[in-house]
Scaffold this active site. Sequence first.
Site, PDB file in Angstrom:
ATOM      1  N   LYS A 216      92.895  42.446 -30.092  1.00  0.00           N
ATOM      2  CA  LYS A 216      91.886  42.135 -29.063  1.00  0.00           C
ATOM      3  C   LYS A 216      90.535  41.846 -29.715  1.00  0.00           C
ATOM      4  CE  LYS A 216      94.466  44.750 -25.638  1.00  0.00           C
ATOM      5  NZ  LYS A 216      94.696  46.020 -24.953  1.00  0.00           N
TER       6      LYS A 216
ATOM      7  N   GLN B 193      92.154  51.861 -24.191  1.00  0.00           N
ATOM      8  CA  GLN B 193      93.528  51.578 -24.622  1.00  0.00           C
ATOM      9  C   GLN B 193      94.445  52.736 -24.226  1.00  0.00           C
ATOM     10  OE1 GLN B 193      94.557  48.600 -26.035  1.00  0.00           O
ATOM     11  NE2 GLN B 193      96.622  49.398 -25.840  1.00  0.00           N
TER      12      GLN B 193
ATOM     13  N   ASP C 259      90.197  45.332 -17.447  1.00  0.00           N
ATOM     14  CA  ASP C 259      91.648  45.534 -17.375  1.00  0.00           C
ATOM     15  C   ASP C 259      92.134  45.494 -15.927  1.00  0.00           C
ATOM     16  OD1 ASP C 259      93.081  45.643 -19.737  1.00  0.00           O
ATOM     17  OD2 ASP C 259      92.627  47.752 -20.129  1.00  0.00           O
TER      18      ASP C 259
END
Length: 291
Positions: free
Chosen positions: A52, A96, A119
Amino acid sequence: MTILDGKKISNDIKDEITEQVKKMKAKGEKVPHLAAVIVGNDGASLTYVGSKVRACERVGFESTMVRMSNTTSEIELLDKIEELNQDDAIDGFIIQLPLPPQINTQKVLMAVDPNKDVDGFHPENFGKMALDMSTFIPATPFGILELLDRYGVETKGKHTVVIGRSHIVGRPMSILMGRKGFPGNSTVTLTHSHTKNITQITSQADIIISALGVPNFLKAEMVKDDAVIIDVGITRVPDESSPKGYVITGDVDFENVSKKASYITPVPGGVGPMTIAMLLKNTLLAREQRM
Ligand code: NAP
């Protein structure tokens, strides 16, 4: 049979974003800035976050990786999230997953400012998605929609079967495929580990989206001719002949299912790269919304 080439399409999307960032820079505007918080030393998570960060560099975004130890308490993580919520330089951030067991994941995801929740995991954004409102769509389902869109795969009136009901893939995917519009307007069946006679259900599907994480689960006899197959699964299967000691395996028996499918995503090179591209797209959206 057509391969839905996530590697190519994700590169196209990154090129498009790069162009937009160049225009922002030329106008003297601040470029998007993504932060990623990683708690602990899980190998797969570190690999994902590393990808990422590299993707941010590739398109000209700023990025920050926040590493916290495996023994981080829930309070410490919540404090860090509040810091990122308040930090004007950060446009969007992700936590994460998975998190260590001492931390309540849902509590943590709810602490993220919905305007920075690139997200799309915050209940406010999830609710907006279900209500057809403009919002951050979780990156993996968003990537699947984009693949279907760019290849012009018809979804209207089709029977879509989703395997797996996780909050990050299966559940949102089932909502999105049933929404009004394109891609959408499907009749959706959501299956999970308690589903009986799954072969009977999958063999009636025009589109199958598999997100369960069981290597080679979907076999040719479970699929009808000309079905569209989207394989979300990523499992590291031990393999001594590979330099890394494992191979990445999807949920679909690609060799045999691909002979029957009209469209199919490979693993790797299908849904995986799309997920990162759509995270970048959400970060760009977050920046634009803050201007
Ligand atoms: P998850 O949280 O691991 O949950 C798996 C789901 O599969 C659950 O809903 C479970 O049902 C269902 N399931 C398990 N065995 C089943 C069976 N025999 N028949 C039908 N359903 C079954 O799901 P996830 O986080 O979405 O991950 C799924 C896979 O996608 C993993 O391999 C993961 O690594 C991969 N993934 C890939 C990407 C990407 O970017 N490509 C992104 C995210 C995840 P219950 O709910 O009843 O337990």
